[in-house]
Motif scaffolding. Sequence first.
Motif, PDB file in Angstrom:
ATOM      1  N   ILE A 162       0.837  -1.204   0.000  1.00  0.00           N
ATOM      2  CA  ILE A 162       0.000   0.000   0.000  1.00  0.00           C
ATOM      3  C   ILE A 162       0.871   1.254   0.000  1.00  0.00           C
ATOM      4  O   ILE A 162       0.636   2.194  -0.767  1.00  0.00           O
ATOM      5  CB  ILE A 162      -0.942   0.005   1.224  1.00  0.00           C
ATOM      6  N   ALA A 163       1.885   1.272   0.865  1.00  0.00           N
ATOM      7  CA  ALA A 163       2.767   2.437   0.936  1.00  0.00           C
ATOM      8  C   ALA A 163       3.477   2.680  -0.386  1.00  0.00           C
ATOM      9  O   ALA A 163       3.655   3.826  -0.811  1.00  0.00           O
ATOM     10  CB  ALA A 163       3.783   2.262   2.071  1.00  0.00           C
ATOM     11  N   ALA A 164       3.889   1.612  -1.056  1.00  0.00           N
ATOM     12  CA  ALA A 164       4.545   1.755  -2.355  1.00  0.00           C
ATOM     13  C   ALA A 164       3.590   2.340  -3.388  1.00  0.00           C
ATOM     14  O   ALA A 164       3.985   3.160  -4.228  1.00  0.00           O
ATOM     15  CB  ALA A 164       5.071   0.403  -2.824  1.00  0.00           C
ATOM     16  N   LEU A 165       2.325   1.928  -3.338  1.00  0.00           N
ATOM     17  CA  LEU A 165       1.340   2.362  -4.326  1.00  0.00           C
ATOM     18  C   LEU A 165       0.873   3.797  -4.117  1.00  0.00           C
ATOM     19  O   LEU A 165       0.111   4.317  -4.930  1.00  0.00           O
ATOM     20  CB  LEU A 165       0.143   1.412  -4.305  1.00  0.00           C
ATOM     21  N   ALA A 166       1.343   4.437  -3.048  1.00  0.00           N
ATOM     22  CA  ALA A 166       1.001   5.850  -2.847  1.00  0.00           C
ATOM     23  C   ALA A 166       1.562   6.714  -3.968  1.00  0.00           C
ATOM     24  O   ALA A 166       1.029   7.798  -4.246  1.00  0.00           O
ATOM     25  CB  ALA A 166       1.532   6.324  -1.496  1.00  0.00           C
ATOM     26  N   ASP A 167       2.622   6.262  -4.622  1.00  0.00           N
ATOM     27  CA  ASP A 167       3.191   6.962  -5.774  1.00  0.00           C
ATOM     28  C   ASP A 167       2.372   6.610  -7.008  1.00  0.00           C
ATOM     29  O   ASP A 167       2.315   5.441  -7.396  1.00  0.00           O
ATOM     30  CB  ASP A 167       4.643   6.533  -5.963  1.00  0.00           C
ATOM     31  N   PRO A 168       1.717   7.578  -7.648  1.00  0.00           N
ATOM     32  CA  PRO A 168       0.872   7.269  -8.807  1.00  0.00           C
ATOM     33  C   PRO A 168       1.622   6.544  -9.922  1.00  0.00           C
ATOM     34  O   PRO A 168       1.035   5.717 -10.628  1.00  0.00           O
ATOM     35  CB  PRO A 168       0.386   8.642  -9.268  1.00  0.00           C
ATOM     36  N   ALA A 169       2.911   6.844 -10.090  1.00  0.00           N
ATOM     37  CA  ALA A 169       3.678   6.176 -11.141  1.00  0.00           C
ATOM     38  C   ALA A 169       3.842   4.690 -10.837  1.00  0.00           C
ATOM     39  O   ALA A 169       3.879   3.863 -11.746  1.00  0.00           O
ATOM     40  CB  ALA A 169       5.053   6.835 -11.284  1.00  0.00           C
ATOM     41  N   VAL A 170       3.946   4.349  -9.561  1.00  0.00           N
ATOM     42  CA  VAL A 170       4.029   2.945  -9.165  1.00  0.00           C
ATOM     43  C   VAL A 170       2.666   2.289  -9.326  1.00  0.00           C
ATOM     44  O   VAL A 170       2.545   1.174  -9.862  1.00  0.00           O
ATOM     45  CB  VAL A 170       4.534   2.814  -7.710  1.00  0.00           C
ATOM     46  N   ALA A 171       1.621   2.960  -8.877  1.00  0.00           N
ATOM     47  CA  ALA A 171       0.271   2.409  -8.986  1.00  0.00           C
ATOM     48  C   ALA A 171      -0.111   2.153 -10.443  1.00  0.00           C
ATOM     49  O   ALA A 171      -0.863   1.212 -10.738  1.00  0.00           O
ATOM     50  CB  ALA A 171      -0.732   3.357  -8.336  1.00  0.00           C
ATOM     51  N   ASP A 172       0.432   2.954 -11.349  1.00  0.00           N
ATOM     52  CA  ASP A 172       0.120   2.784 -12.761  1.00  0.00           C
ATOM     53  C   ASP A 172       0.680   1.483 -13.316  1.00  0.00           C
ATOM     54  O   ASP A 172       0.239   1.015 -14.371  1.00  0.00           O
ATOM     55  CB  ASP A 172       0.668   3.969 -13.560  1.00  0.00           C
ATOM     56  N   ARG A 173       1.645   0.880 -12.637  1.00  0.00           N
ATOM     57  CA  ARG A 173       2.240  -0.385 -13.084  1.00  0.00           C
ATOM     58  C   ARG A 173       1.586  -1.589 -12.417  1.00  0.00           C
ATOM     59  O   ARG A 173       2.022  -2.721 -12.626  1.00  0.00           O
ATOM     60  CB  ARG A 173       3.747  -0.400 -12.810  1.00  0.00           C
ATOM     61  N   ALA A 174       0.536  -1.348 -11.638  1.00  0.00           N
ATOM     62  CA  ALA A 174      -0.147  -2.436 -10.933  1.00  0.00           C
ATOM     63  C   ALA A 174      -1.505  -2.717 -11.567  1.00  0.00           C
ATOM     64  O   ALA A 174      -2.225  -1.796 -11.965  1.00  0.00           O
ATOM     65  CB  ALA A 174      -0.325  -2.080  -9.462  1.00  0.00           C
ATOM     66  N   ALA A 175      -1.822  -4.004 -11.666  1.00  0.00           N
ATOM     67  CA  ALA A 175      -3.124  -4.412 -12.191  1.00  0.00           C
ATOM     68  C   ALA A 175      -4.120  -4.690 -11.078  1.00  0.00           C
ATOM     69  O   ALA A 175      -5.330  -4.758 -11.326  1.00  0.00           O
ATOM     70  CB  ALA A 175      -2.972  -5.656 -13.061  1.00  0.00           C
ATOM     71  N   GLY A 176      -3.637  -4.856  -9.856  1.00  0.00           N
ATOM     72  CA  GLY A 176      -4.518  -5.146  -8.734  1.00  0.00           C
ATOM     73  C   GLY A 176      -3.713  -5.433  -7.486  1.00  0.00           C
ATOM     74  O   GLY A 176      -2.490  -5.599  -7.535  1.00  0.00           O
ATOM     75  N   LEU A 177      -4.420  -5.495  -6.347  1.00  0.00           N
ATOM     76  CA  LEU A 177      -3.784  -5.679  -5.044  1.00  0.00           C
ATOM     77  C   LEU A 177      -4.583  -6.691  -4.235  1.00  0.00           C
ATOM     78  O   LEU A 177      -5.811  -6.565  -4.102  1.00  0.00           O
ATOM     79  CB  LEU A 177      -3.724  -4.343  -4.305  1.00  0.00           C
TER      80      LEU A 177
END
Length: 236
Positions: free
Chosen positions: A100-115
């Motif tokens: 969750i903490a990593a996904l706070a960065d929108p650029a990181v979240a953009d590389r994720a398909a789901g959690l």
Amino acid sequence: MTEISLDLGEVTLQGTVTGTGPTVLLLHADGERREVWAPVAAILARRGLRAVAFDLRGHGRSSGRATTLRTLADDVVAMIDSQPGPIVLVGASIGGLAAIAALADPAVADRAAGLVLVDVVPDVPPARARSWLDFHGLGGRYTRLVDDVLGSGAALFATAGALDLPILVVHGGQGSPLEDSDVRRLRAANRRVTVARVPAAGHLVARDAPDELARLVSAHALAWRSSDNRPSEYAE
């Protein structure tokens, strides 16, 4: 199965890749190591997914020591950057909070398909969390890290509530520190949160019910990937 390493300068993280296909990043709980994911990874591989599991910093064969959640989150960012995406993140306990903490960065979240959050949500009341840790004889371990994590609840909850990603909470049965009210708060904050119960498991679902966890992860990962229109980077 292939052994890999990720050199971060001051530390090196050791990992294992199982299978080919879209990537699922498996993040273990505090005090565990990547081997706990082996039965889950084997099933994911049979279902056409590529499972990547690292020993977290200071665990297993990875070097270093984590005293803050931010350190672990930065490691997760490096793991994501090292792998083809989009990636489904699966985090158990502190592995889920680091995700969750990593996904706070929108650029990181953009590389994720789901959690997938395995028996963890971002804002369990600190008193209850400490009581659970003490009951299991863990109150004196990783004291600085525990204090930092429990002090980060509000920020983690805000991040999780704002994530524009599908989120699955896998809620263990007896022995889980989570209560239904904890999960309901997260669902109220983010309409993309769904919940699955695994009554046969305690807090460490990968250890207690690997087959059921693998079934849930693979079903959701494949569904999320099929509805994701971004180009895939994975190689067969």
